[in-house]
Design an enzyme around this catalytic site. Structure first.
Site, PDB file in Angstrom:
ATOM      1  N   SER A 173      41.220   7.325 -21.497  1.00 15.84           N
ATOM      2  CA  SER A 173      39.998   6.609 -21.113  1.00 15.84           C
ATOM      3  C   SER A 173      38.795   7.498 -21.330  1.00 15.84           C
ATOM      4  O   SER A 173      38.878   8.733 -21.204  1.00 15.84           O
ATOM      5  CB  SER A 173      40.054   6.182 -19.646  1.00 15.84           C
ATOM      6  N   TYR A 229      41.632   7.440 -10.746  1.00 12.74           N
ATOM      7  CA  TYR A 229      41.884   6.937 -12.099  1.00 12.74           C
ATOM      8  C   TYR A 229      41.451   7.966 -13.140  1.00 12.74           C
ATOM      9  O   TYR A 229      42.190   8.277 -14.081  1.00 12.74           O
ATOM     10  CB  TYR A 229      41.123   5.623 -12.295  1.00 12.74           C
TER      11      TYR A 229
END
Length: 294
Positions: A188, A201
């Protein structure tokens, strides 16, 4: 009204419970075409067997779709509550490629035995395993570390990073050396920008990048490549099921729009095909100009 590939486009704000369903999204992600028209396959994955985790929706659906168009036999995983999306994905693939070989497995990948089962079922179904795309993931918006529970922290790591170890370890037992076998991980942009409202995350995605580099170095002399893709904001069920209204309102990039799932899937094809034969240990950024340092 502007379309999904036009500057200024923002998907409709909508909220779902986790994990979210693509079937319930009012603004549907684009999984089968690019700004210039429909995706054109070229047989890049003929004869390959691919396993895609979280293949029922979003980036997983688009990648599953393109892998089959490129000639791969496909296995994808989904959660039991995502069965509707899983069935839709199979139907979408069969509509475009009626002879596509597709097998879906419901599994909780937080459990090592489930990861092993998925790999073994893939091999028993299609006889081998050439491509593993670790794509699944979860996130929860929390603005202060003091409000992140230990349970949430553990669950995010149990979902986003530990299965990559379980699945890769199981898959490598079946991947032939110097055969073009590949592992691809979904990282990400947040691993590089350090997004503060997605601390756990973001931490797992940093681990994904490092895991990718380390595993690539382990297998660099055995002809098995390991890479990652780092998406920026992408229109998918994860947005609706995890992001609050202000985050959805700002869900864009310097290109003036969020990305579509197919725009990650094309990179996922490149990184597991022979077109990227001299690339390993790398993270490819697909983020609409949201430049990062690595």
């Amino acid at each position: 009204m502007s379309g999904p590939f036009e500057q200024g486009y923002l998907p409709e704000i909508n909220f779902q419970n986790k994990p979210g369903l693509e079937a319930n999204m009012p603004s549907k992600p684009v999984y089968d075409r690019l700004p210039g028209g429909p995706y054109k396959a070229a047989g890049k994955l003929e004869g390959k067997v691919a396993l895609v985790t979280g293949g029922d929706s979003g980036i997983g659906r688009s990648t599953s779709f393109l892998y089959t168009l490129e000639g791969a036999s496909l296995v994808f995983t989904y959660l039991p509550q995502e069965e509707r999306d899983a069935k839709d994905t199979i139907a979408i693939i069969k509509e475009r490629k009626s002879d596509a070989k597709v097998h879906a497995i419901s599994a909780d990948l937080r459990k090592e035995e489930e990861c092993i089962r998925v790999v073994e079922e893939t091999v028993s179904t299609f006889g081998k395993l050439d491509i593993l795309f670790n794509n699944h993931g979860t996130q929860t918006m929390i603005y202060d570390i003091k409000d992140i529970t230990t349970e949430q922290w553990h669950d995010t790591f149990n979902t986003n990073i530990h299965p990559l170890f379980y699945l890769s370890k199981a898959a490598l037992k079946h991947m032939k050396e110097h055969s073009g076998a590949t592992i691809l991980n979904n990282a990400s942009i947040n691993a590089y920008i350090g997004r503060p409202d997605l601390l756990d995350y973001t931490a797992t995605k940093g681990a994904v990048v490092s895991f990718t580099r380390g595993l690539a170095n382990q297998y660099i002399n055995r002809g098995i490549r390991v890479n990652a893709v780092a998406p920026g904001p992408i229109q998918a069920p994860l947005r609706e099921s995890t992001m609050e209204k202000p985050a959805q309102e700002g869900f864009s990039t310097p290109m003036g729009r969020p990305g579509e799932s197919i725009e990650i899937a094309t990179a996922a094809v490149f990184l597991v095909s022979n077109d990227s034969s001299f690339i390993t240990g790398q993270t490819i950024h697909v983020n609409g100009g949201s430049f990062t340092t690595s």
